[in-house]
Design an enzyme around this catalytic site. Structure first.
Site, short mmCIF file in Angstrom:
data_model
loop_
_atom_site.label_atom_id
_atom_site.label_comp_id
_atom_site.label_asym_id
_atom_site.label_seq_id
_atom_site.Cartn_x
_atom_site.Cartn_y
_atom_site.Cartn_z
N ARG A 172 11.65 -2.76 11.21
CA ARG A 172 10.55 -2.30 11.73
C ARG A 172 10.14 -3.21 13.04
O ARG A 172 10.28 -4.54 12.91
CB ARG A 172 9.14 -2.01 10.75
CG ARG A 172 9.25 -1.21 9.84
CD ARG A 172 7.84 -0.94 9.34
NE ARG A 172 6.66 -1.09 9.62
CZ ARG A 172 5.57 -0.91 9.14
NH1 ARG A 172 5.61 -0.31 7.89
NH2 ARG A 172 4.34 -1.05 10.10
N LYS A 217 0.65 -1.22 0.01
CA LYS A 217 -0.13 0.03 0.10
C LYS A 217 0.76 1.19 0.15
O LYS A 217 0.62 2.14 -0.74
CB LYS A 217 -1.09 0.07 1.09
CG LYS A 217 -1.96 -1.45 1.21
CD LYS A 217 -2.79 -0.94 2.42
CE LYS A 217 -2.25 -1.19 3.67
NZ LYS A 217 -1.51 -2.26 4.05
N ARG A 276 -0.74 -9.59 13.40
CA ARG A 276 -1.60 -8.61 12.72
C ARG A 276 -2.32 -9.02 11.80
O ARG A 276 -3.22 -8.38 11.38
CB ARG A 276 -0.37 -7.65 12.38
CG ARG A 276 0.59 -6.85 13.28
CD ARG A 276 1.71 -6.23 12.59
NE ARG A 276 1.34 -5.01 11.66
CZ ARG A 276 2.22 -4.72 10.61
NH1 ARG A 276 3.54 -5.12 10.65
NH2 ARG A 276 1.92 -3.84 9.90
N ARG A 331 -9.40 1.30 8.70
CA ARG A 331 -9.23 -0.17 8.88
C ARG A 331 -10.31 -1.03 9.50
O ARG A 331 -10.10 -2.18 9.29
CB ARG A 331 -7.98 -0.37 9.92
CG ARG A 331 -6.48 0.16 9.69
CD ARG A 331 -5.58 -0.04 10.59
NE ARG A 331 -4.24 0.16 10.23
CZ ARG A 331 -3.27 -0.24 9.59
NH1 ARG A 331 -3.46 -1.30 9.23
NH2 ARG A 331 -2.23 0.27 9.33
N ARG A 351 11.87 -6.14 5.08
CA ARG A 351 11.39 -4.81 5.22
C ARG A 351 12.44 -4.14 6.20
O ARG A 351 12.25 -4.37 7.36
CB ARG A 351 9.84 -4.58 5.31
CG ARG A 351 9.34 -3.20 5.25
CD ARG A 351 7.84 -3.41 4.95
NE ARG A 351 7.10 -3.42 6.25
CZ ARG A 351 5.93 -3.14 6.09
NH1 ARG A 351 5.07 -2.65 5.23
NH2 ARG A 351 5.42 -3.51 7.40
#
Length: 210
Positions: free
Chosen positions: A152, A9, A163, A84, A123
């Site tokens: 992260r 995204k 998540r 969300r 990432r």
């Protein structure tokens, strides 16, 4: 746009916002800024993000609505990470109605869970500006601002799986909420970035025509 963590995204939003000359509003970046500033809100958000949870609807809605009131959003805007939940989507509808804006175009990016895990394992995020830096992971600094790239804290596999579970329970109902609108589109995010960008552009064009 909405989709699971790691769906791309943020990457796509940066590209599209630049192309369309509209602001990219990333709730993740807004919240990470609060974390870096170590405000009371930022410390609360830091604990939630580190545990793989999501910031509550009321808090994130206030943050987003404050941003949407800024003049640069009048020509349009691209929301990344909001809404969300159905409650957030309902609040967004209520906020948009008095402004007499054009209808929202909603794009769902879908990516298989195992691909999400593979992406997030590599990432990195800039410690200064908060930008995701997947394309820069072989370098020591962010190509956006020169800041240091770090993993992260919410990308550890156990946190990511939590998540994903939260996403399925809270965000997937958005498909039902938005699914019957003529401006709702689904895009396969499990493609090369350029192909995803082209697919989103085509989907948005089709939604606007509808």
């Amino acid at each position: 746009m909405f989709g699971p963590p790691g769906a791309g995204k943020g990457t796509q939003a940066v590209r599209l916002a630049r192309m369309w000359a509209i602001p990219h509003i990333s709730t993740g970046a807004l919240l990470r800024e609060a974390v870096r500033a170590e405000t009371p809100l930022g410390l609360e958000v830091k604990a939630i993000m580190a545990g793989g949870g999501l910031v509550d609807d009321a808090l994130i809605t206030r943050v987003v609505q404050e941003r949407l009131r800024q003049p640069d959003t009048k020509p349009g805007f691209l929301l990344d990470g909001y809404p969300r939940t159905v409650a957030q989507a309902e609040s967004l509808d209520e906020f948009m109605a008095p402004a007499l804006r054009d209808p929202l175009v909603i794009v769902e990016l879908f990516v298989p869970e195992e691909e999400v895990l593979r992406r997030l394992a590599s990432r990195m995020v800039c410690s200064e500006c908060g930008a995701n830096a997947q394309d820069d992971r072989d370098f020591s600094s962010c190509s956006n601002c020169g800041g240091t790239l770090v993993p992260r804290v919410d990308d550890a596999e156990d946190v990511v799986r939590k998540r994903m579970d939260v996403y399925r329970r809270q965000t997937q109902p958005l498909v039902e909420f938005y699914g019957q609108r003529p401006t709702f589109r689904k895009v396969n995010g499990d493609q090369l970035a350029d192909e995803v960008t082209a697919a989103i552009i085509a989907a948005v064009d089709a939604a606007i025509k509808a």
